[in-house]
Design a protein around this motif. Structure first.
Motif, mmCIF file in Angstrom:
data_model
loop_
_atom_site.group_PDB
_atom_site.id
_atom_site.type_symbol
_atom_site.label_atom_id
_atom_site.label_comp_id
_atom_site.label_asym_id
_atom_site.label_seq_id
_atom_site.Cartn_x
_atom_site.Cartn_y
_atom_site.Cartn_z
ATOM 1 N N LEU A 44 0.806 -1.219 0.000
ATOM 2 C CA LEU A 44 0.000 0.000 0.000
ATOM 3 C C LEU A 44 0.844 1.277 0.000
ATOM 4 C CD1 LEU A 44 -2.629 -1.210 2.626
ATOM 5 C CD2 LEU A 44 -2.794 -1.274 0.116
ATOM 6 N N SER A 45 1.961 1.287 0.725
ATOM 7 C CA SER A 45 2.841 2.471 0.733
ATOM 8 C C SER A 45 4.251 2.054 1.088
ATOM 9 C CB SER A 45 2.345 3.525 1.721
ATOM 10 O OG SER A 45 2.477 3.069 3.048
ATOM 11 N N PHE A 46 5.205 2.903 0.628
ATOM 12 C CA PHE A 46 6.625 2.626 0.840
ATOM 13 C C PHE A 46 7.282 3.987 1.082
ATOM 14 C CE2 PHE A 46 10.969 1.544 -0.113
ATOM 15 C CZ PHE A 46 11.103 0.196 0.181
ATOM 16 N N VAL A 47 7.677 4.247 2.333
ATOM 17 C CA VAL A 47 8.113 5.598 2.731
ATOM 18 C C VAL A 47 9.468 5.530 3.431
ATOM 19 C CG1 VAL A 47 7.540 7.667 4.059
ATOM 20 C CG2 VAL A 47 5.707 6.264 3.039
ATOM 21 N N PHE A 48 10.393 6.454 3.015
ATOM 22 C CA PHE A 48 11.647 6.642 3.770
ATOM 23 C C PHE A 48 11.400 7.786 4.754
ATOM 24 C CE2 PHE A 48 13.352 4.880 -0.288
ATOM 25 C CZ PHE A 48 13.837 3.687 0.229
ATOM 26 N N ALA A 49 10.869 7.434 5.913
ATOM 27 C CA ALA A 49 10.446 8.445 6.894
ATOM 28 C C ALA A 49 11.629 9.112 7.587
ATOM 29 C CB ALA A 49 9.527 7.806 7.935
ATOM 30 N N ASP A 50 12.807 8.460 7.567
ATOM 31 C CA ASP A 50 13.962 9.031 8.258
ATOM 32 C C ASP A 50 14.610 10.173 7.476
ATOM 33 O OD1 ASP A 50 13.574 7.261 10.288
ATOM 34 O OD2 ASP A 50 15.124 5.848 9.640
ATOM 35 N N LEU A 51 14.289 10.308 6.212
ATOM 36 C CA LEU A 51 14.851 11.406 5.439
ATOM 37 C C LEU A 51 14.087 12.687 5.740
ATOM 38 C CD1 LEU A 51 15.464 9.688 1.976
ATOM 39 C CD2 LEU A 51 17.051 9.958 3.908
ATOM 40 N N PRO A 53 12.976 16.202 3.869
ATOM 41 C CA PRO A 53 11.668 15.662 4.254
ATOM 42 C C PRO A 53 11.551 14.183 3.894
ATOM 43 C CG PRO A 53 11.502 16.853 2.204
ATOM 44 C CD PRO A 53 12.912 17.042 2.660
ATOM 45 N N ALA A 54 10.512 13.535 4.480
ATOM 46 C CA ALA A 54 10.283 12.121 4.187
ATOM 47 C C ALA A 54 10.001 11.930 2.697
ATOM 48 C CB ALA A 54 9.125 11.595 5.019
ATOM 49 N N ILE A 55 10.484 10.836 2.150
ATOM 50 C CA ILE A 55 10.291 10.532 0.725
ATOM 51 C C ILE A 55 9.317 9.359 0.606
ATOM 52 C CG2 ILE A 55 11.393 9.805 -1.418
ATOM 53 C CD1 ILE A 55 12.161 12.605 -0.533
ATOM 54 N N THR A 56 8.202 9.584 -0.101
ATOM 55 C CA THR A 56 7.204 8.535 -0.335
ATOM 56 C C THR A 56 7.357 8.020 -1.757
ATOM 57 O OG1 THR A 56 5.647 9.533 1.209
ATOM 58 C CG2 THR A 56 4.749 7.979 -0.406
ATOM 59 N N ALA A 57 7.546 6.725 -1.874
ATOM 60 C CA ALA A 57 7.755 6.122 -3.195
ATOM 61 C C ALA A 57 6.446 6.071 -3.977
ATOM 62 C CB ALA A 57 8.335 4.722 -3.037
ATOM 63 N N ILE A 59 4.091 3.777 -6.313
ATOM 64 C CA ILE A 59 3.843 2.352 -6.566
ATOM 65 C C ILE A 59 2.991 2.237 -7.824
ATOM 66 C CG2 ILE A 59 2.876 0.216 -5.653
ATOM 67 C CD1 ILE A 59 3.302 1.378 -2.831
ATOM 68 N N SER A 60 3.538 1.598 -8.816
ATOM 69 C CA SER A 60 2.815 1.376 -10.073
ATOM 70 C C SER A 60 2.859 -0.107 -10.381
ATOM 71 C CB SER A 60 3.464 2.176 -11.203
ATOM 72 O OG SER A 60 2.807 1.945 -12.428
ATOM 73 N N GLY A 61 1.736 -0.771 -10.150
ATOM 74 C CA GLY A 61 1.725 -2.225 -10.291
ATOM 75 C C GLY A 61 2.627 -2.817 -9.244
ATOM 76 N N THR A 62 3.589 -3.583 -9.694
ATOM 77 C CA THR A 62 4.541 -4.164 -8.742
ATOM 78 C C THR A 62 5.899 -3.476 -8.824
ATOM 79 O OG1 THR A 62 5.139 -5.837 -10.394
ATOM 80 C CG2 THR A 62 3.417 -6.434 -8.785
ATOM 81 N N THR A 63 5.895 -2.289 -9.387
ATOM 82 C CA THR A 63 7.141 -1.498 -9.447
ATOM 83 C C THR A 63 7.036 -0.323 -8.483
ATOM 84 O OG1 THR A 63 7.516 -2.101 -11.764
ATOM 85 C CG2 THR A 63 8.661 -0.143 -10.919
ATOM 86 N N VAL A 64 8.041 -0.191 -7.624
ATOM 87 C CA VAL A 64 8.083 0.877 -6.621
ATOM 88 C C VAL A 64 9.284 1.761 -6.943
ATOM 89 C CG1 VAL A 64 8.206 1.439 -4.171
ATOM 90 C CG2 VAL A 64 7.071 -0.684 -4.930
ATOM 91 N N SER A 65 9.031 3.071 -7.102
ATOM 92 C CA SER A 65 10.108 3.988 -7.499
ATOM 93 C C SER A 65 10.195 5.139 -6.486
ATOM 94 C CB SER A 65 9.847 4.550 -8.894
ATOM 95 O OG SER A 65 9.747 3.496 -9.838
ATOM 96 N N ALA A 66 11.420 5.467 -6.064
ATOM 97 C CA ALA A 66 11.656 6.581 -5.139
ATOM 98 C C ALA A 66 12.910 7.322 -5.572
ATOM 99 C CB ALA A 66 11.806 6.078 -3.711
ATOM 100 N N THR A 67 12.832 8.651 -5.489
ATOM 101 C CA THR A 67 13.999 9.497 -5.777
ATOM 102 C C THR A 67 14.356 10.248 -4.506
ATOM 103 O OG1 THR A 67 13.323 9.765 -8.092
ATOM 104 C CG2 THR A 67 14.923 11.346 -7.215
ATOM 105 N N VAL A 68 15.596 10.081 -4.073
ATOM 106 C CA VAL A 68 16.048 10.700 -2.819
ATOM 107 C C VAL A 68 16.999 11.851 -3.142
ATOM 108 C CG1 VAL A 68 15.735 8.602 -1.475
ATOM 109 C CG2 VAL A 68 17.931 9.031 -2.613
ATOM 110 N N VAL A 81 7.015 0.216 5.434
ATOM 111 C CA VAL A 81 6.188 -0.422 4.400
ATOM 112 C C VAL A 81 4.834 -0.795 4.999
ATOM 113 C CG1 VAL A 81 6.084 -2.242 2.649
ATOM 114 C CG2 VAL A 81 8.320 -1.393 3.466
ATOM 115 N N THR A 82 3.757 -0.386 4.336
ATOM 116 C CA THR A 82 2.418 -0.828 4.754
ATOM 117 C C THR A 82 1.853 -1.743 3.674
ATOM 118 O OG1 THR A 82 1.403 1.147 3.800
ATOM 119 C CG2 THR A 82 1.999 1.245 6.107
ATOM 120 N N ILE A 83 1.152 -2.823 4.116
ATOM 121 C CA ILE A 83 0.642 -3.851 3.203
ATOM 122 C C ILE A 83 -0.783 -4.238 3.604
ATOM 123 C CG2 ILE A 83 2.928 -4.773 2.631
ATOM 124 C CD1 ILE A 83 2.528 -6.851 4.830
ATOM 125 N N SER A 84 -1.336 -5.114 2.839
ATOM 126 C CA SER A 84 -2.702 -5.584 3.115
ATOM 127 C C SER A 84 -2.764 -6.233 4.488
ATOM 128 C CB SER A 84 -3.132 -6.615 2.057
ATOM 129 O OG SER A 84 -3.062 -6.051 0.764
#
Length: 561
Positions: A44-51, A53-57, A59-68, A81-84
């Motif tokens: 459901l979500s993939f977040v680098f909260a320690d950065l 500001p926090a960086i939220t990736a 999610i497109s299908g099964t591809t997760v992209s983040a730019t730091v 990471v939050t999931i079902s």
């Protein structure tokens, strides 16, 4: 033979057993039909909260992209990471991972089915901005801003600036750095290269050249004059007996006839009324009465001075005999009564005081400098009185001028600052010019002998009164100068402005500017060879009050061209 009652009971039991068997069978059938397990396995979500500001990736299908952000260490990033519901994820949420390459996250549903998510982390490209925007020497007065042309910076600093320890303030592009650093002192006697490094590591080099400007000339502007050259001397003028001058923010004070202090307006030089109300000897309030009310002395009043706040001082002349005092008097303002400020009994061989200088606030802390030689008395000492909390110590420090036998006639002394250990300037016929000594009496420097020949000899061997001031980074000595002999072919009276910035030994005739108080062909001599000068500096203007006996008074503004 069975009776009817038995038959009925048997029938009822059979019916009960049959019904119980049916209920048991039905219950056993429900246990075999349980609900199926969840197959939900979505990230459901993939977040680098320690950065920050926090960086939220994304999610497109099964591809997760983040730019730091640029500079982020991707080898140990910790995602949240939050999931079902009821699902599990591996690697676990909150576990640090190396994202320098793609990382596979597997989400496992409750029913055991799985979904793989590929996480790609990229790093922002660093800024390439590497411009040097401003280059300023803020410590200079006024500050100096370098002119930036392409990759060259030119800064022109005032004459006298020490190029070896200049401190620039530098502004550059955002996210860039510069070396040498802003605020670090540098030696700019030769060009200095400054390298601006962009965030992406690219560089830009700027060459900084600092040039010391030529020494500016002196501009003398009269505020007013009451001299033989301009306007004529005052009508209260007395031959040979008006000897000194002092300056405050509002008034000019002129020693007159050995017993008065005349008060002139700083604005236009006109006479100003003065004197305390009950002085019957001064009914028209034309002057400050200098007649000595405390003790007798030779030729009271002989010298006049002011402190930094404009308090007025005057002293009698005393040839020491070890018994009679030299007295210094104070007037709080032009209309105040005379007060005895200090009394000192000079020993035999002391001639106190042809002149004096007061530096500091005499109501608080100050120093009073007095020379000790004069006509008929040879001495090489300076008296230095200390004022603490408005009270003068009557016992002075006696400073012997090493290497000098006699200050000579009409000597003067002027400290270069208000510091307790300040150097001081001296003049007199025995000095052989004008010289500077340190607080221990050691010679610092004096005008070159070449200036004490020909016309210059009379100007500096008989410098009547001296003062010192600074404008910008330049240092000046003022001297009233005249030939006091009646037979002299040239009886001019001048103020000499001497630039000593480059050291006493380097002073040349071109470093001396004269301002005449007498017209060409003046035939009236300064019979006593006396005069006075005082100066106050306000910003870039030095205001000078000058008096030469028999030649008059002037107020002048001195600025740098």
């Amino acid at each position: 033979m069975k009776n009817n009652y038995q038959i009925k009971l048997t029938t009822a039991l059979k019916t009960f057993c049959l019904l119980a068997s049916f209920l048991v069978f039905t219950a056993c059938g429900d246990d075999d039909e349980s609900e199926p397990l969840s197959d939900a396995k979505e990230m459901l979500s993939f977040v680098f909260a320690d950065l920050s500001p926090a960086i939220t990736a994304t999610i497109s299908g099964t591809t997760v992209s983040a730019t730091v952000p640029f500079g982020t260490d991707v080898t140990a990033l910790t995602p949240t990471v939050t999931i079902s519901q009821e699902a599990e994820v591996s690697p676990a949420s909150g576990q640090a991972e190396d994202f320098s390459s793609a990382v596979i996250y597997t989400v496992t549903a409750a029913d055991g089915t799985q979904a793989e998510y590929t996480v790609n982390v990229s790093v922002e490209a660093g800024s390439s901005a590497k411009e040097l925007l401003t280059f300023v020497f803020e410590a200079l007065d006024p500050d100096v801003t370098g002119v930036i042309t392409d990759n060259s910076i030119q800064a022109d600093v005032p004459f006298g600036t020490d190029l070896t320890t200049l401190v620039p303030t530098i502004t550059i592009s955002d996210l860039a750095s510069v070396g040498p650093a802003s605020g670090a002192a540098q030696d700019f006697t030769s060009p200095v290269n400054y390298t601006v490094t962009a965030q992406d590591g690219s560089t830009n080099v700027y060459a900084v050249t600092v040039t010391e400007l030529p020494k500016p000339g002196v501009l003398i502007t009269p505020v007013w004059e009451r001299t033989r050259k301009e306007g004529g001397v005052p009508d209260w003028f007395t031959v040979n007996n008006d000897r000194d001058i002092a300056l405050s923010s509002d008034y000019v004070y002129v020693h007159s006839n050995n017993d008065k202090i005349r008060v002139l307006s700083v604005t236009d030089g006109t006479d100003v009324s003065a004197g305390f109300a009950d002085d019957d000897t001064n009914p028209d309030k034309e002057y400050i009465n200098g007649k000595e009310n405390f003790a007798t002395g030779n030729l009271f009043l002989l010298t006049t001075a002011t402190d930094d706040n404009g308090l007025i001082f005057g002293g009698n002349l005393r040839v020491g005999n070890g018994a009679n005092p030299w007295n210094l008097y104070k007037w709080n303002n032009k209309d105040a009564t005379q007060e005895l400020f200090l009394s000192y009994v000079p020993p035999t061989g002391f001639h106190v005081a042809e002149n004096l200088s007061v530096v500091g606030d005499a109501t608080n802390n100050a120093f009073i400098y007095v020379p000790t030689s004069g006509f008929g008395t040879a001495n090489n000492k300076i008296l230095k009185f200390t004022v603490t909390g408005g009270v003068a110590d009557d016992t002075p420090e006696v400073i012997t001028l090493n290497g000098l036998e006699n200050l000579g006639n009409a000597p003067d002394v002027w400290p270069v600052s208000g510091a307790a250990d300040a150097n001081f300037i001296v003049a007199g016929t025995g000095v052989g010019g004008i010289a500077e000594y340190d607080n221990s009496g050691n010679l610092v420097g004096k005008l070159p002998e070449a200036l004490n020949t020909g016309k210059d000899a009379k100007l500096f061997e008989f410098a009547l009164d001296v003062a010192y001031f600074e404008l910008g980074l330049q240092k000046f000595v003022l001297a009233t100068s005249t030939d006091f002999t009646a037979s002299a072919p040239d009886k001019a009276g001048n103020l000499a402005v001497i630039d000593v910035t480059e050291g006493w030994e380097n002073v040349e005739s071109a470093d001396i500017v004269y301002y005449a108080l007498t017209p060409d062909g003046n035939d009236i001599a300064n019979g006593n060879g006396t005069g006075g000068v005082d100066v106050r500096v306000n910003g870039n203007v030095a205001t000078v009050a000058v008096w030469i006996t028999n030649h008059g008074a002037a107020l002048l503004d001195i600025t740098l061209e």
